[in-house]
Design an enzyme around this catalytic site. Structure first.
Site, PDB file in Angstrom:
ATOM      1  N   PRO A   8     -71.818   0.854  18.685  1.00 55.97           N
ATOM      2  CG  PRO A   8     -74.080   1.432  18.649  1.00 55.97           C
ATOM      3  CD  PRO A   8     -72.922   1.252  19.573  1.00 55.97           C
ATOM      4  CB  THR A   9     -68.546   3.724  15.761  1.00 55.17           C
ATOM      5  OG1 THR A   9     -67.892   4.991  15.612  1.00 55.17           O
ATOM      6  CG2 THR A   9     -67.869   2.686  14.870  1.00 55.17           C
ATOM      7  CE1 TYR A  10     -72.595   9.035  14.564  1.00 55.86           C
ATOM      8  CE2 TYR A  10     -72.669  10.033  12.375  1.00 55.86           C
ATOM      9  CZ  TYR A  10     -72.784  10.142  13.754  1.00 55.86           C
ATOM     10  OH  TYR A  10     -73.074  11.356  14.323  1.00 55.86           O
ATOM     11  CG  ASP A  39     -74.835   3.213  10.340  1.00 55.42           C
ATOM     12  OD1 ASP A  39     -75.025   2.643   9.241  1.00 55.42           O
ATOM     13  OD2 ASP A  39     -75.658   3.990  10.858  1.00 55.42           O
ATOM     14  CG  ASP A 114     -71.690  10.233  21.733  1.00 54.80           C
ATOM     15  OD1 ASP A 114     -72.091   9.141  22.187  1.00 54.80           O
ATOM     16  OD2 ASP A 114     -72.449  11.107  21.290  1.00 54.80           O
ATOM     17  CD  GLU A 199     -83.207   2.859  25.703  1.00 57.43           C
ATOM     18  OE1 GLU A 199     -84.409   2.975  25.331  1.00 57.43           O
ATOM     19  OE2 GLU A 199     -82.319   3.672  25.366  1.00 57.43           O
ATOM     20  CB  THR A 228     -70.594  13.676  27.056  1.00 60.20           C
ATOM     21  OG1 THR A 228     -70.012  12.373  26.939  1.00 60.20           O
ATOM     22  CG2 THR A 228     -70.415  14.171  28.469  1.00 60.20           C
ATOM     23  NE  ARG A 229     -76.267  13.609  21.346  1.00 56.55           N
ATOM     24  CZ  ARG A 229     -76.722  14.064  20.191  1.00 56.55           C
ATOM     25  NH1 ARG A 229     -77.084  15.307  20.060  1.00 56.55           N
ATOM     26  NH2 ARG A 229     -76.786  13.266  19.146  1.00 56.55           N
TER      27      ARG A 229
HETATM   28  C1  UGA Z   1     -79.320   8.740  22.435  1.00 55.36           C
HETATM   29  C2  UGA Z   1     -79.155   7.464  23.256  1.00 55.36           C
HETATM   30  O1  UGA Z   1     -78.241   7.695  24.321  1.00 55.36           O
HETATM   31  C3  UGA Z   1     -78.622   6.372  22.326  1.00 55.36           C
HETATM   32  O2  UGA Z   1     -78.339   5.223  23.073  1.00 55.36           O
HETATM   33  C4  UGA Z   1     -79.653   6.118  21.260  1.00 55.36           C
HETATM   34  O3  UGA Z   1     -79.169   5.179  20.330  1.00 55.36           O
HETATM   35  C5  UGA Z   1     -79.929   7.397  20.503  1.00 55.36           C
HETATM   36  O4  UGA Z   1     -80.238   8.489  21.380  1.00 55.36           O
HETATM   37  C6  UGA Z   1     -81.108   7.227  19.561  1.00 55.36           C
HETATM   38  O5  UGA Z   1     -81.882   8.176  19.414  1.00 55.36           O
HETATM   39  O6  UGA Z   1     -81.290   6.172  18.990  1.00 55.36           O
HETATM   40  P1  UGA Z   1     -77.481  10.230  21.111  1.00 55.36           P
HETATM   41  O7  UGA Z   1     -76.292  10.832  21.769  1.00 55.36           O
HETATM   42  O8  UGA Z   1     -78.611  11.142  20.766  1.00 55.36           O
HETATM   43  O9  UGA Z   1     -78.010   9.032  22.007  1.00 55.36           O
HETATM   44  O10 UGA Z   1     -77.075   9.380  19.803  1.00 55.36           O
HETATM   45  P2  UGA Z   1     -75.654   9.149  19.141  1.00 55.36           P
HETATM   46  O11 UGA Z   1     -74.575   9.130  20.167  1.00 55.36           O
HETATM   47  O12 UGA Z   1     -75.523  10.091  18.003  1.00 55.36           O
HETATM   48  O13 UGA Z   1     -75.837   7.683  18.563  1.00 55.36           O
HETATM   49  C7  UGA Z   1     -75.868   6.528  19.404  1.00 55.36           C
HETATM   50  C8  UGA Z   1     -74.845   5.499  18.897  1.00 55.36           C
HETATM   51  O14 UGA Z   1     -75.181   5.101  17.576  1.00 55.36           O
HETATM   52  C9  UGA Z   1     -73.411   6.060  18.852  1.00 55.36           C
HETATM   53  O15 UGA Z   1     -72.506   5.074  19.278  1.00 55.36           O
HETATM   54  C10 UGA Z   1     -73.218   6.408  17.378  1.00 55.36           C
HETATM   55  O16 UGA Z   1     -71.871   6.300  16.949  1.00 55.36           O
HETATM   56  C11 UGA Z   1     -74.116   5.381  16.679  1.00 55.36           C
HETATM   57  N1  UGA Z   1     -74.690   5.886  15.404  1.00 55.36           N
HETATM   58  C12 UGA Z   1     -75.222   7.132  15.321  1.00 55.36           C
HETATM   59  C13 UGA Z   1     -74.695   5.061  14.293  1.00 55.36           C
HETATM   60  O17 UGA Z   1     -74.214   3.919  14.356  1.00 55.36           O
HETATM   61  N2  UGA Z   1     -75.228   5.535  13.117  1.00 55.36           N
HETATM   62  C14 UGA Z   1     -75.753   6.790  12.987  1.00 55.36           C
HETATM   63  O18 UGA Z   1     -76.209   7.170  11.887  1.00 55.36           O
HETATM   64  C15 UGA Z   1     -75.750   7.612  14.120  1.00 55.36           C
HETATM   65 MN    MN Z   2     -74.404  10.065  21.978  1.00 58.47          MN
END
Ligand code: UGA
Ligand code: MN
Length: 255
Positions: A8-10, A39, A114, A199, A228-229
């Site tokens: 997923p990506t945004y 997204d 990320d 999960e 990583t973030r």
């Molecule tokens: C943590 C977990 O590692 C993720 O697998 C989980 O989806 C997420 O929490 C969650 O709370 O749902 P985190 O680093 O906090 O990950 O989340 P992001 O990396 O910001 O988002 C996870 C994925 O969803 C990324 O590939 C990001 O690009 C995507 N994303 C994020 C969207 O598609 N839409 C959004 O509004 C935000």
């Molecule tokens: Mn992340």
């Protein structure tokens, strides 16, 4: 076997940098199909052009997270689930494609855009029979979280946060054989579960039990993926530049 990677990506300032870095990892991995789901209500030019030139085999999809469940920039990052509808669209694309074309057998992995992935991770997951698992670094407020392996079998979870979850691991901690996903056509993620249960929801719906899990990474003794973030970039000088010289940076420049 093929590796089907669901990402997923945004849109955000750091998106392209994250995608470039991830794609450069994936270019080192043979037999990979990258399913990228934006997204967004439409496919953006940035991602479309990036994918066209990235050198990988890919499928480009999009689905927008509805506003009721969408994270606001001011929300703490744990408040709402992210990527749920996007990962589900990736799963339904695989299910649909398996009916119309001959999809190669393989394994499905949910790779957020990320994280940091070792090339060894892809070697470990490729021969997954049902579900393979491994530790994830830099996650859960710990140095790492991990399945606890006793005599080759996962018995419980090393996490601080809700270790009683059926599958207390991050999205980056497991891969699933495609066949298992096709055998359970209704198994998917949902916005309707408590935090941390995505999960567990999917793996439970797939009928997976602890004894089914295949520990990888040397019996879960090595870290091959890191949660990583990317730091949010501060644009504190954009406004100052505008004040000082009458105009800021070129908004037509894709970053
Ligand atoms: C943590 C977990 O590692 C993720 O697998 C989980 O989806 C997420 O929490 C969650 O709370 O749902 P985190 O680093 O906090 O990950 O989340 P992001 O990396 O910001 O988002 C996870 C994925 O969803 C990324 O590939 C990001 O690009 C995507 N994303 C994020 C969207 O598609 N839409 C959004 O509004 C935000
Ligand atoms: Mn992340």
């Amino acid at each position: 076997p093929m590796i089907y990677l669901i990402t997923p990506t945004y849109a955000r300032l750091e998106q392209k940098a994250d995608l470039v870095r991830l794609s450069h990892t994936l270019l080192h991995v043979p037999n990979i199909h990258w399913i990228v789901i934006e997204d967004s209500s439409t496919k953006t030019a940035l991602v479309t052009n990036f994918l066209r030139t990235c050198g990988l085999n890919y499928t480009h999809l999009n689905v927008q997270t509805p506003p009721e469940v969408k994270m606001k920039a001011t929300d703490p990052n744990w408040l709402k689930p992210r990527g749920v509808l996007q990962r589900n669209l990736g799963l339904s694309w695989l299910r649909k494609s398996s009916k119309t074309t001959q999809l190669e057998p393989g394994v499905v992995y949910f790779a957020d855009d990320d994280n940091t992935y070792s090339l060894q991770l892809f070697k470990e997951m490729r021969w997954t029979k049902k579900v393979s698992v491994w530790p994830v670094g830099l996650v859960g407020g710990l140095r790492y979280e991990s399945p606890v392996v006793v005599k080759g079998t996962v018995t419980r979870w090393l996490t601080y946060w809700k270790p009683q979850r059926p599958f207390a691991m991050d999205m980056a901690g497991f891969a699933i054989n495609l066949r298992l996903l096709l055998q359970h056509p209704n198994a998917q993620f949902t916005n309707a579960v408590q935090r941390g249960y995505q999960e567990s929801t999917l793996l439970t719906a797939l009928g997976v039990m602890l004894s089914d899990l295949e520990p990888r990474a040397d019996g879960c003794t090595k870290i091959l993926v890191w949660h990583t973030r990317t730091e949010k970039t501060k644009l504190k000088n954009e406004e100052k530049l505008r004040q000082k010289y009458g105009k800021g940076t070129d908004m037509n420049m894709e970053v």
